[in-house]
Design an enzyme around this catalytic site. Structure first.
Site, PDB file in Angstrom:
ATOM      1  N   SER A 133      62.503 128.910  44.043  1.00  0.00           N
ATOM      2  CA  SER A 133      63.348 127.700  43.991  1.00  0.00           C
ATOM      3  C   SER A 133      63.335 126.926  45.301  1.00  0.00           C
ATOM      4  CB  SER A 133      64.803 128.079  43.688  1.00  0.00           C
ATOM      5  OG  SER A 133      64.888 128.827  42.521  1.00  0.00           O
ATOM      6  N   GLU A 248      61.105 138.798  34.492  1.00  0.00           N
ATOM      7  CA  GLU A 248      62.461 138.678  35.048  1.00  0.00           C
ATOM      8  C   GLU A 248      63.480 138.589  33.915  1.00  0.00           C
ATOM      9  OE1 GLU A 248      63.276 135.048  37.253  1.00  0.00           O
ATOM     10  OE2 GLU A 248      64.928 135.993  38.307  1.00  0.00           O
TER      11      GLU A 248
HETATM   12  C1  FAD Z   1      72.855 134.359  42.198  1.00  0.00           C
HETATM   13  C2  FAD Z   1      71.571 133.614  42.205  1.00  0.00           C
HETATM   14  C3  FAD Z   1      70.435 134.195  42.738  1.00  0.00           C
HETATM   15  C4  FAD Z   1      69.231 133.490  42.781  1.00  0.00           C
HETATM   16  N1  FAD Z   1      68.143 134.093  43.334  1.00  0.00           N
HETATM   17  C5  FAD Z   1      66.970 133.405  43.430  1.00  0.00           C
HETATM   18  C6  FAD Z   1      65.829 133.977  44.078  1.00  0.00           C
HETATM   19  O1  FAD Z   1      65.892 135.104  44.561  1.00  0.00           O
HETATM   20  N2  FAD Z   1      64.705 133.248  44.180  1.00  0.00           N
HETATM   21  C7  FAD Z   1      64.600 131.990  43.652  1.00  0.00           C
HETATM   22  O2  FAD Z   1      63.528 131.405  43.747  1.00  0.00           O
HETATM   23  N3  FAD Z   1      65.657 131.401  43.031  1.00  0.00           N
HETATM   24  C8  FAD Z   1      66.842 132.084  42.925  1.00  0.00           C
HETATM   25  N4  FAD Z   1      67.934 131.491  42.311  1.00  0.00           N
HETATM   26  C9  FAD Z   1      67.825 130.112  41.876  1.00  0.00           C
HETATM   27  C10 FAD Z   1      67.831 129.885  40.386  1.00  0.00           C
HETATM   28  O3  FAD Z   1      66.606 130.242  39.820  1.00  0.00           O
HETATM   29  C11 FAD Z   1      68.177 128.416  40.173  1.00  0.00           C
HETATM   30  O4  FAD Z   1      69.506 128.224  40.591  1.00  0.00           O
HETATM   31  C12 FAD Z   1      68.043 127.984  38.725  1.00  0.00           C
HETATM   32  O5  FAD Z   1      66.702 127.975  38.341  1.00  0.00           O
HETATM   33  C13 FAD Z   1      68.656 126.587  38.478  1.00  0.00           C
HETATM   34  O6  FAD Z   1      68.126 125.663  39.376  1.00  0.00           O
HETATM   35  P1  FAD Z   1      69.087 124.707  40.243  1.00  0.00           P
HETATM   36  O7  FAD Z   1      70.118 125.575  40.891  1.00  0.00           O
HETATM   37  O8  FAD Z   1      68.222 123.872  41.115  1.00  0.00           O
HETATM   38  O9  FAD Z   1      69.865 123.805  39.190  1.00  0.00           O
HETATM   39  P2  FAD Z   1      69.281 122.512  38.456  1.00  0.00           P
HETATM   40  O10 FAD Z   1      67.909 122.796  37.946  1.00  0.00           O
HETATM   41  O11 FAD Z   1      69.450 121.350  39.346  1.00  0.00           O
HETATM   42  O12 FAD Z   1      70.257 122.413  37.216  1.00  0.00           O
HETATM   43  C14 FAD Z   1      71.585 121.871  37.323  1.00  0.00           C
HETATM   44  C15 FAD Z   1      72.206 121.850  35.935  1.00  0.00           C
HETATM   45  O13 FAD Z   1      71.443 120.981  35.065  1.00  0.00           O
HETATM   46  C16 FAD Z   1      71.024 121.677  33.896  1.00  0.00           C
HETATM   47  N5  FAD Z   1      69.669 121.224  33.493  1.00  0.00           N
HETATM   48  C17 FAD Z   1      68.604 121.035  34.330  1.00  0.00           C
HETATM   49  N6  FAD Z   1      67.530 120.640  33.605  1.00  0.00           N
HETATM   50  C18 FAD Z   1      67.914 120.580  32.298  1.00  0.00           C
HETATM   51  C19 FAD Z   1      67.235 120.285  31.066  1.00  0.00           C
HETATM   52  N7  FAD Z   1      65.945 119.931  31.034  1.00  0.00           N
HETATM   53  N8  FAD Z   1      67.953 120.364  29.905  1.00  0.00           N
HETATM   54  C20 FAD Z   1      69.265 120.738  29.914  1.00  0.00           C
HETATM   55  N9  FAD Z   1      69.963 121.019  31.056  1.00  0.00           N
HETATM   56  C21 FAD Z   1      69.291 120.967  32.229  1.00  0.00           C
HETATM   57  C22 FAD Z   1      70.991 123.133  34.292  1.00  0.00           C
HETATM   58  O14 FAD Z   1      71.121 123.988  33.171  1.00  0.00           O
HETATM   59  C23 FAD Z   1      72.184 123.222  35.240  1.00  0.00           C
HETATM   60  O15 FAD Z   1      73.364 123.381  34.518  1.00  0.00           O
HETATM   61  C24 FAD Z   1      69.151 132.182  42.246  1.00  0.00           C
HETATM   62  C25 FAD Z   1      70.300 131.594  41.700  1.00  0.00           C
HETATM   63  C26 FAD Z   1      71.488 132.283  41.685  1.00  0.00           C
HETATM   64  C27 FAD Z   1      72.700 131.625  41.087  1.00  0.00           C
END
Ligand code: FAD
Length: 391
Positions: A133, A248
């Site tokens: 991410s 995963e």
């Molecule tokens: C506890 C925790 C541990 C993590 N550990 C890791 C890690 O070790 N390595 C790593 O790489 N990442 C990690 N992550 C990151 C995680 O993979 C991302 O948070 C996740 O993929 C969502 O991305 P974002 O936070 O950028 O949210 P965004 O992608 O910005 O999404 C924001 C909101 O919009 C919604 N949304 C986005 N696109 C769409 C769509 N096309 N249709 C409908 N709804 C949509 C999402 O569902 C969400 O509610 C971790 C996250 C958490 C919470």
């Protein structure tokens, strides 16, 4: 799957049960469902626990013997998880190494990469983090911008990762980087292994709602990584990442269900000790959670059967992750309702179960985000499994 156990399997169950009864360290027993993985002391204790498990032959049991596993059957694997939950033992620390990178390397890694890393993943000598991410690439992961430029036998990495769990204690990381910015979004991405001690890497912990700092921002400033660390082909890392993400959602969810079952068993005890087990509404809710947990297990068996028979996890693995996160949050909420206002107490003598329920309720908020958000998983299931129209 055949649910009848042979005498040898029953003996195996007894062997694990006896071993766990005497081997789970007191300070870790019962703390499996809501314990911190952010503090270095907690990490050291969990690393030692994985080592103990490994010495006894209980880590990577399903891995083929040539990679340090036992090539165990599904039934033995399931028995191990069941018994670990029964003994209130924590999961192995190196989860992303064991259930994501390990299977990915077996499928796409070079002989040198397998030889160098697989055994160290099992022993927890190398703790791994996942650098996927970025600030503008979460759900839309293919939008990632971290650049890697070839300089003779090295790739030079520049960019930023975020939410990188355990990066502050990890020895190694598996990263996605952009090697061809002129290619279409999903092309031009490469999967590469990075030593987290390489000069140019800055790790800044991010404090979460639970108060712990389990995940981090990772800044990469002219970080030189050997080109031999590329997994699979250059510019074809998206396909490799899909393998990792599928594992995963599938295998890792199965491991996470140890915590869920731990929490459920503890919730039943808590309900009894507070005299709430005669309340029909509470009984109904716990029965519902119990049935849900059983359904999650059965769905997990189905996926694991497919994997152990030589298949790979597919988009349907998203059902496990989706359902697990729903159950996890329901369970945390039920516990909060059963305990009442004391559920907010984080420590001290008024905190039930040493404040684990307060921690758990806050931690469960992240279940619907990590490893694919609920909305994204519904999209995947709708479009790729059920064949619904994209709009
Ligand atoms: C506890 C925790 C541990 C993590 N550990 C890791 C890690 O070790 N390595 C790593 O790489 N990442 C990690 N992550 C990151 C995680 O993979 C991302 O948070 C996740 O993929 C969502 O991305 P974002 O936070 O950028 O949210 P965004 O992608 O910005 O999404 C924001 C909101 O919009 C919604 N949304 C986005 N696109 C769409 C769509 N096309 N249709 C409908 N709804 C949509 C999402 O569902 C969400 O509610 C971790 C996250 C958490 C919470």
């Amino acid at each position: 799957m055949d649910f009848d156990f042979t005498d040898a399997q029953q003996a195996f169950r007894q062997e694990i049960r006896t071993w766990l009864a005497r081997s789970v360290p007191g300070e870790l027993r019962g703390r499996g469902f809501a314990s911190s993985r952010g503090e270095p002391e907690a990490v050291a204790r969990l690393r030692a626990w994985q080592r103990t498990l490994h010495k006894a032959g209980y880590v990577g049991m399903d891995w083929p013997p040539e990679y340090g596993g036992r090539g165990a059957s599904l039934v033995e694997q399931v028995m191990l998880y069941e018994e670990m939950a029964r003994a209130q033992a924590p999961q192995p620390l190196n989860r992303s190494g064991l259930s994501m990178l390990g299977p990915t390397l077996m499928k796409h890694g070079s002989a040198a990469q397998k030889g160098r890393h697989l055994d160290r993943i099992l022993t927890a000598e190398e703790i791994w983090c996942q650098g996927f991410s970025e600030p503008n690439a979460g759900s839309d992961l293919a939008n990632l911008q971290t650049r890697a430029v070839l300089d003779s036998d090295w790739y030079v990495l520049n960019g930023q990762k975020v939410w990188t769990s355990l990066a502050h204690v990890a020895d190694m990381g598996f990263f996605l980087v952009r090697t061809d910015p002129s290619a279409a979004k999903h092309k031009g991405i490469t999967f590469i292994l990075v030593d987290m001690k390489t000069p140019g890497i800055t790790v800044r912990p991010l404090r979460q709602i639970t108060g712990e700092a389990e995940f981090n921002e990772v800044f990469l400033d002219n970080v030189r990584v050997p080109a031999a660390n590329v997994v699979g082909k250059v510019n074809e890392g998206w396909g490799v990442a899909i393998t990792t993400l599928a594992y995963e959602r599938d295998l890792l969810t199965f491991i996470r269900s140890i915590s869920l079952r731990n929490a459920l068993q503890r919730l039943v005890k808590l309900t009894q000790s507070r005299g709430r087990n005669t309340d029909p509404v509470v009984r109904q809710k716990i029965a519902e959670l119990w049935i849900g947990e059983q359904a999650l297990q059965l769905n997990g068996y189905r996926s694991l059967t497919k994997i152990l028979k030589g298949g790979a996890p597919g988009p349907e693995g998203s059902t496990s992750k989706l359902f697990w996160s729903h159950l996890d949050q329901e369970l945390a909420l039920t516990a909060t309702q059963v305990i009442g206002p004391y559920s907010q107490v984080a420590g001290g003598r008024w905190a039930p179960d040493e404040g684990q329920w307060q921690f758990y309720e806050l931690l469960a908020r992240a279940s619907g985000i990590r490893a694919g958000t609920t909305e994204i998983l519904k999209n995947i299931l709708g479009e790729r499994v059920l064949g619904l129209p994209k709009d």
